[in-house]
Design an enzyme around this catalytic site. Structure first.
Site, short mmCIF file in Angstrom:
data_model
loop_
_atom_site.label_atom_id
_atom_site.label_comp_id
_atom_site.label_asym_id
_atom_site.label_seq_id
_atom_site.Cartn_x
_atom_site.Cartn_y
_atom_site.Cartn_z
CG HIS A 167 -43.15 17.12 -22.57
ND1 HIS A 167 -42.41 18.37 -22.65
CD2 HIS A 167 -44.07 17.59 -21.47
CE1 HIS A 167 -42.76 19.31 -21.74
NE2 HIS A 167 -43.80 18.91 -21.15
CG HIS A 197 -44.69 15.12 -16.30
ND1 HIS A 197 -45.58 15.64 -15.05
CD2 HIS A 197 -45.15 15.73 -17.32
CE1 HIS A 197 -46.17 16.62 -15.88
NE2 HIS A 197 -45.91 16.82 -17.09
ZN LIG Z 1 -47.80 19.57 -21.15
#
Ligand SMILES: [Zn+2]
Length: 234
Positions: free
Chosen positions: A62, A182
């Site tokens: 991602h 992230h």
């Molecule tokens: Zn997500």
């Protein structure tokens, strides 16, 4: 795990449909009935959804080019013991708060070190605000929901956790549109996320087992997932 009768199953998953609260600007799942029992002998729909809809998993790819897709996640990580950190009292409704390292230290003081191979589920209290879209999601002055702090997340990754989860739209707090955890902490180390969890208040701090029923979407960056916890009856 001697006897299933000694365990309760808790559903940590939000309903997935056109009413699902989404990231700002992203369309909610939609569907079209393509077969009906009356006409075709069976009922089926064609469903269209963003990979990060509702309760869902983020895979490393991602944010990391060439990272694992959701179909590549190691099976062993998808059934894991849960460490549940309830920071809702500390956070106390502050939508810009993060999980602090000190809160993790206080948790460990009480329950022992966060075990390698566990999934850490953070209860911020936002699960109770899901029916207030302007608080849970985008409000008049943007996104304000709590997340994992950089130091706390770095510590948990160093402890060897396989995943982290949260009862908000994202594991980085809403104001952090750089997605610091992230990008810099979890996904580069193959630590996946679960976002938009619910019912975390029904879990004990330790002792539950979490099943991550994620779809093996080929090349997927994430996927809606049925997340179930097996909780020992006390
Ligand atoms: Zn997500």
């Amino acid at each position: 795990m001697a006897n299933f009768a000694d365990y309760t199953v808790v559903d940590l998953t939000l309903a997935l449909g056109p009413e699902t609260l989404m990231w700002p600007g992203v369309l909610a799942p939609s569907s079209e009935v393509v077969e009906t029992v009356g006409r075709d002998g069976n009922y089926a729909r064609l469903v269209n959804f963003y990979e990060h809809s509702g309760t869902h998993v983020d895979a490393p790819n991602h944010f990391v080019a060439g990272g694992q897709s959701v179909a590549d996640l190691p099976l062993q990580t998808l059934i894991s013991p849960a460490v549940v950190i309830d920071a809702s009292a500390d956070i106390n409704g502050d939508g810009d708060a993060v999980l602090e390292l000190a809160t993790v230290a206080a948790w460990e003081e009480k329950h022992g070190l966060v075990p390698a191979g566990s999934v850490v589920l953070l209860r911020t209290g936002w699960e109770d605000l899901y029916d207030q879209p302007q608080v849970y999601g985008e409000g008049p002055d943007g996104l304000h929901y709590p997340g994992f702090g950089f130091e706390a997340a770095s510590y948990l990754v160093a402890r060897g956790v396989v995943g982290i989860g949260i009862d908000t739209l994202g594991i980085d707090r809403g104001v952090d549109l750089d997605f610091t955890v992230h990008r810099q902490v979890t996904l580069p180390k193959q630590v996946w996320h679960i976002e938009n969890l619910t019912n975390l208040k029904q879990l004990p701090a330790t002792g539950a087992l979490v099943f991550v029923g994620v779809l093996p979407l080929v090349d997927g960056s994430g996927s809606p997932a049925r997340i179930l916890a097996l909780v020992p009856k006390s």
